[in-house]
Design a protein around this motif. Structure first.
Motif, mmCIF file in Angstrom:
data_model
loop_
_atom_site.group_PDB
_atom_site.id
_atom_site.type_symbol
_atom_site.label_atom_id
_atom_site.label_comp_id
_atom_site.label_asym_id
_atom_site.label_seq_id
_atom_site.Cartn_x
_atom_site.Cartn_y
_atom_site.Cartn_z
ATOM 1 N N LEU A 11 -26.024 -11.654 37.711
ATOM 2 C CA LEU A 11 -26.334 -12.740 38.650
ATOM 3 C C LEU A 11 -27.662 -13.393 38.298
ATOM 4 O O LEU A 11 -27.816 -14.621 38.420
ATOM 5 N N GLU A 12 -28.617 -12.582 37.869
ATOM 6 C CA GLU A 12 -29.918 -13.132 37.466
ATOM 7 C C GLU A 12 -29.741 -14.082 36.287
ATOM 8 O O GLU A 12 -30.345 -15.161 36.242
ATOM 9 N N LEU A 13 -28.898 -13.705 35.351
ATOM 10 C CA LEU A 13 -28.619 -14.548 34.197
ATOM 11 C C LEU A 13 -27.966 -15.859 34.628
ATOM 12 O O LEU A 13 -28.322 -16.944 34.143
ATOM 13 N N ALA A 14 -27.035 -15.784 35.554
ATOM 14 C CA ALA A 14 -26.316 -16.977 35.998
ATOM 15 C C ALA A 14 -27.229 -17.945 36.739
ATOM 16 O O ALA A 14 -27.036 -19.166 36.669
ATOM 17 N N SER A 18 -34.452 -21.548 33.208
ATOM 18 C CA SER A 18 -35.307 -21.631 32.032
ATOM 19 C C SER A 18 -34.535 -21.247 30.787
ATOM 20 O O SER A 18 -33.930 -20.175 30.719
ATOM 21 N N SER A 19 -34.575 -22.109 29.787
ATOM 22 C CA SER A 19 -33.834 -21.865 28.548
ATOM 23 C C SER A 19 -34.328 -20.607 27.851
ATOM 24 O O SER A 19 -33.528 -19.783 27.381
ATOM 25 N N GLU A 24 -33.539 -14.635 26.748
ATOM 26 C CA GLU A 24 -33.961 -13.234 26.840
ATOM 27 C C GLU A 24 -32.972 -12.421 27.663
ATOM 28 O O GLU A 24 -32.590 -11.303 27.296
ATOM 29 N N LEU A 25 -32.563 -12.989 28.783
ATOM 30 C CA LEU A 25 -31.610 -12.300 29.648
ATOM 31 C C LEU A 25 -30.263 -12.125 28.954
ATOM 32 O O LEU A 25 -29.580 -11.106 29.112
ATOM 33 N N LEU A 26 -29.878 -13.138 28.172
ATOM 34 C CA LEU A 26 -28.615 -13.069 27.451
ATOM 35 C C LEU A 26 -28.628 -11.894 26.484
ATOM 36 O O LEU A 26 -27.636 -11.154 26.369
ATOM 37 N N ALA A 27 -29.750 -11.696 25.785
ATOM 38 C CA ALA A 27 -29.876 -10.567 24.860
ATOM 39 C C ALA A 27 -29.775 -9.248 25.617
ATOM 40 O O ALA A 27 -29.120 -8.303 25.163
ATOM 41 N N VAL A 63 -28.186 -19.613 19.231
ATOM 42 C CA VAL A 63 -27.929 -18.517 20.168
ATOM 43 C C VAL A 63 -26.424 -18.264 20.273
ATOM 44 O O VAL A 63 -25.972 -17.117 20.310
ATOM 45 N N ARG A 64 -25.624 -19.341 20.281
ATOM 46 C CA ARG A 64 -24.168 -19.185 20.350
ATOM 47 C C ARG A 64 -23.649 -18.506 19.081
ATOM 48 O O ARG A 64 -22.721 -17.704 19.132
#
Length: 260
Positions: A11-14, A18-19, A24-27, A63-64
């Protein structure tokens, strides 16, 4: 990490705008996916796929690409894999299109129909190309795509699709040599090409003819006779398809009067 904590991380990621922070959250979340796969519920997996798909589409290409490379060999959420496979940037889609076992043949056909030749070229090199997928690649792809398909010896190509490839090869010398070298091509198709190729390729065709068994040659001659009969109106255009369908029903013992 408990289920509630994993859910909160997603949920934090969603919600993050901030890009840099989102990257960072995606990692973190990607690492979380791999470290919790033994005790993750289907609901969590589906949620992960849904949120990752939403977030990934808003990230930059690099990143993708990283995301695609991480998940190309994994049993990843289907929704995420489909999104990456259909990414407009072929550099993002390539690892998934080339390696993912999550993608079905229907998924790959949809990509072939929707995307361009760069995506199709990647698909031609897969080890699991079916007859239906080959047909789609020939129908939508350029001659360069067809050459790449023909060079893939593991690709399944129907006789009907070979007919179309040979018809194109008659007018395109670049297709001729790869066709002649393909192990699974029939003597009928080789000899159809014979009158349209240069001397070097003719020599290769003559050499290949010596490799075929008597049964293969007889089968090719029978099909050639049927093609001539169809072209002259002696047989209906769907005769060969009907013949194969009846043979299949006989083999499966499903041929009954109602089916005729």
């Amino acid at each position: 990490m408990q289920t509630g904590e994993r859910y909160a991380k997603l949920l934090e990621l969603a919600r993050e705008n901030s890009s840099e922070k989102r990257r960072e959250l995606l990692a973190d979340v990607t690492s979380l996916f791999f470290t919790t796969q033994d005790n993750r519920s289907n609901i969590e997996t589906n949620l992960f796929g849904e949120l990752m798909t939403k977030v990934a589409s808003e990230l930059d290409i690099e990143v993708r690409k990283e995301l695609s490379s991480r998940f190309c060999d994994e049993n990843a959420p289907r929704r995420l894999i489909l999104a990456l496979a259909n990414d407009a940037e072929v550099s993002v889609a390539e690892p998934i299109l080339a390696n993912s076992r999550v993608l079905t043949q229907s998924d790959l056909i949809a990509v072939v129909e929707k995307r361009g030749d760069a995506h199709r070229m990647v698909v031609t090199k897969r080890p699991d190309v079916s007859e239906a997928l080959s047909a789609a690649l020939v129908a939508f792809g350029s001659d360069q795509v067809v050459v790449s398909l023909v060079k893939n010896e593991t690709a399944e190509v129907s006789l009907e699709t070979f007919d179309k490839i040979v018809d194109r090869a008659v007018h395109n010398p670049h297709l001729q040599a790869p066709l002649v070298k393909r192990q699974s091509i029939s003597p009928e198709h080789l000899n159809t090409l014979f009158l349209h190729v240069n001397a070097d390729v003719r020599s290769q065709i003559l050499a290949r003819n010596a490799e075929f068994s008597e049964a293969e040659v007889n089968s090719a001659m029978e099909r050639a006779r049927m093609r001539v009969a169809v072209s002259h109106g002696a047989l209906p255009a769907d005769f060969e398809a009907a013949k194969r369908s009846i043979a299949t029903m006989i083999f499966q013992k499903t041929l009954v009067p109602a089916a005729l």
